[in-house]
Design a protein around this motif. Structure first.
Motif, mmCIF file in Angstrom:
data_model
loop_
_atom_site.group_PDB
_atom_site.id
_atom_site.type_symbol
_atom_site.label_atom_id
_atom_site.label_comp_id
_atom_site.label_asym_id
_atom_site.label_seq_id
_atom_site.Cartn_x
_atom_site.Cartn_y
_atom_site.Cartn_z
ATOM 1 N N SER A 82 -18.523 27.312 37.391
ATOM 2 C CA SER A 82 -18.483 26.267 36.619
ATOM 3 C C SER A 82 -18.908 26.286 35.544
ATOM 4 N N ASP A 83 -19.863 27.210 35.216
ATOM 5 C CA ASP A 83 -20.325 27.581 33.952
ATOM 6 C C ASP A 83 -19.299 28.040 32.882
ATOM 7 N N ASP A 84 -18.197 28.906 33.617
ATOM 8 C CA ASP A 84 -17.070 29.105 32.781
ATOM 9 C C ASP A 84 -16.151 27.988 32.027
ATOM 10 N N VAL A 85 -16.167 26.838 33.168
ATOM 11 C CA VAL A 85 -15.541 25.646 32.909
ATOM 12 C C VAL A 85 -16.177 25.147 31.585
ATOM 13 N N LEU A 86 -17.364 25.003 31.863
ATOM 14 C CA LEU A 86 -18.388 24.188 30.581
ATOM 15 C C LEU A 86 -18.142 25.174 29.563
ATOM 16 N N GLN A 87 -18.225 26.361 29.408
ATOM 17 C CA GLN A 87 -18.140 27.266 28.222
ATOM 18 C C GLN A 87 -16.757 27.040 27.433
ATOM 19 N N LEU A 88 -15.708 26.817 28.428
ATOM 20 C CA LEU A 88 -14.109 26.324 27.833
ATOM 21 C C LEU A 88 -14.166 25.182 27.158
ATOM 22 N N LEU A 89 -15.445 24.234 27.430
ATOM 23 C CA LEU A 89 -15.396 22.807 26.699
ATOM 24 C C LEU A 89 -16.428 23.122 25.515
ATOM 25 N N GLY A 90 -17.024 24.122 25.223
ATOM 26 C CA GLY A 90 -17.897 24.428 24.159
ATOM 27 C C GLY A 90 -19.339 24.279 24.686
ATOM 28 N N PHE A 91 -19.626 24.169 25.956
ATOM 29 C CA PHE A 91 -20.977 23.859 26.180
ATOM 30 C C PHE A 91 -21.763 25.244 26.358
ATOM 31 N N PRO A 92 -23.154 25.298 25.859
ATOM 32 C CA PRO A 92 -23.709 26.525 26.161
ATOM 33 C C PRO A 92 -23.758 26.944 27.438
ATOM 34 N N LYS A 93 -24.073 28.178 27.672
ATOM 35 C CA LYS A 93 -24.136 29.051 28.862
ATOM 36 C C LYS A 93 -25.332 28.219 29.711
ATOM 37 N N ASN A 94 -25.055 28.050 30.920
ATOM 38 C CA ASN A 94 -26.036 27.442 31.880
ATOM 39 C C ASN A 94 -26.561 26.195 31.452
ATOM 40 N N TRP A 95 -25.728 25.432 30.606
ATOM 41 C CA TRP A 95 -26.077 23.969 30.178
ATOM 42 C C TRP A 95 -26.294 23.157 31.785
ATOM 43 N N GLN A 96 -25.724 23.456 32.578
ATOM 44 C CA GLN A 96 -25.820 22.368 33.768
ATOM 45 C C GLN A 96 -27.226 22.798 34.409
ATOM 46 N N ASP A 97 -28.114 23.736 34.187
ATOM 47 C CA ASP A 97 -29.359 23.779 34.426
ATOM 48 C C ASP A 97 -30.531 23.037 33.258
ATOM 49 N N THR A 98 -29.825 22.465 32.605
ATOM 50 C CA THR A 98 -30.913 21.811 31.650
ATOM 51 C C THR A 98 -31.333 20.497 32.449
ATOM 52 N N PRO A 99 -32.678 20.236 31.916
ATOM 53 C CA PRO A 99 -33.217 19.062 32.948
ATOM 54 C C PRO A 99 -32.525 17.590 32.781
ATOM 55 N N LEU A 100 -32.638 16.916 33.595
ATOM 56 C CA LEU A 100 -32.173 15.391 33.588
ATOM 57 C C LEU A 100 -32.744 14.762 32.571
ATOM 58 N N ILE A 101 -32.168 13.733 32.077
ATOM 59 C CA ILE A 101 -32.722 12.996 30.824
ATOM 60 C C ILE A 101 -33.182 11.803 31.519
ATOM 61 N N GLN A 102 -34.530 11.430 31.495
ATOM 62 C CA GLN A 102 -35.110 10.556 32.229
ATOM 63 C C GLN A 102 -34.958 9.158 31.498
ATOM 64 N N HIS A 103 -34.529 8.072 32.236
ATOM 65 C CA HIS A 103 -34.311 6.722 31.566
ATOM 66 C C HIS A 103 -34.385 5.714 32.615
ATOM 67 N N ASP A 104 -34.466 4.524 31.992
ATOM 68 C CA ASP A 104 -34.680 3.221 33.035
ATOM 69 C C ASP A 104 -33.723 2.965 33.882
ATOM 70 N N ALA A 105 -32.300 2.844 33.390
ATOM 71 C CA ALA A 105 -31.344 2.223 33.922
ATOM 72 C C ALA A 105 -29.860 2.836 33.669
ATOM 73 N N GLU A 106 -29.031 2.773 34.155
ATOM 74 C CA GLU A 106 -27.679 3.217 33.915
ATOM 75 C C GLU A 106 -26.804 2.131 33.370
ATOM 76 N N HIS A 107 -26.051 2.428 32.472
ATOM 77 C CA HIS A 107 -25.414 1.312 31.820
ATOM 78 C C HIS A 107 -23.714 1.715 31.685
ATOM 79 N N ILE A 108 -23.453 2.800 31.857
ATOM 80 C CA ILE A 108 -22.105 3.486 31.682
ATOM 81 C C ILE A 108 -21.581 3.804 33.093
#
Length: 249
Positions: free
Chosen positions: A223-249
């Motif tokens: 999956s990391d290879d797929v992300l990098q083909l989209l331009g995402f940094p290596k191991n982006w999927q291991d970045t912390p979750l963004i804490q927020h109050d509620a989901e809108h999208i």
């Protein structure tokens, strides 16, 4: 990914419709059909302005002739004018983007200034969001949205041009002025300028979750290879979750 980015763009589109109509009306007041007047736009962009005006005129004409129940037809017949806040509801995001990029700089700056509430949620020390930067971000968001809408391949997709290098955002991700800024990741991070932390966090966390699920389904590619083909940094999927109050999208 192909669902989440268009969903973000849809929210952006709805917000921009309202905001742009408000600012345009504020500048041009009650001038009838001001958006059909070439003097309402940047004189250096005459060719693109003519095309935009023709499209706006055609939208009004089509509803006047063939859709008598529409609000456009009502305003044409009763008031001999269709206010921008009525017409805006009939414009797709591409047409709205063309209008925004073609109006005078002072009007673009007003819209960019209105984005600062979002920008400062993500980049709290930022004091200015340049209109030119905003326009390039929106242009590339629109291009990625179109790829998704037509079910074209997003992997390895590149927009036609780089978004402007903007240090407050790009330095945060170690993206330099000499780097390319036209891949999906560049578009993704630019959404921070148009979405609240809650809205952006929802998209961020869902993409992260989808990528982790993808790991269980891929045999020949990580999956990391797929992300990098989209331009995402290596191991982006291991970045912390963004804490927020509620989901809108």
């Amino acid at each position: 990914m192909e669902v989440l980015i268009p969903s973000s763009q849809k929210f952006l589109q709805n917000f921009f419709h309202t905001l742009f109509a408000h600012r345009f009306a504020e500048v041009y007041g009650n001038q009838p059909y001001a958006y059909l007047n070439i003097s309402s736009y940047d004189s250096a962009k005459t060719l693109s302005v003519i095309s935009t005006i023709a499209k706006l005129s055609n939208i009004i004409d089509q509803h006047r002739k063939y859709n008598p129940q529409s609000s456009i037809c009502h305003y044409v017949k009763r008031y001999r004018n269709v206010p921008i806040w009525v017409l805006i509801n009939f414009l797709d995001f591409g047409t709205l983007r063309n209008m925004l990029s073609s109006v005078p700089t002072n009007l673009q700056t007003m819209v960019a200034r209105d984005m600062m509430s979002f920008v400062q949620e993500h980049l709290p020390n930022t004091t200015k969001f340049p209109a030119e930067t905003m326009n390039t971000f929106i242009k590339n968001i629109h291009e990625v949205r179109n790829v998704c809408a037509h079910n074209n391949r997003l992997v390895e997709f590149s927009c036609r041009g780089d978004s402007h290098y903007w240090a407050p955002l790009h330095d945060k991700y170690s993206i330099h002025s000499t780097d390319k800024r036209r891949d999906v990741f560049s578009v993704f991070i630019s959404l921070q300028c148009f979405l609240s932390i809650s809205e952006y966090g929802t998209v961020h966390n869902k993409i992260r979750k989808l990528i982790k699920r993808l790991d269980n389904k891929l045999n020949t590619l990580a999956s990391d290879d797929v992300l990098q083909l989209l331009g995402f940094p290596k191991n982006w999927q291991d970045t912390p979750l963004i804490q927020h109050d509620a989901e809108h999208i």
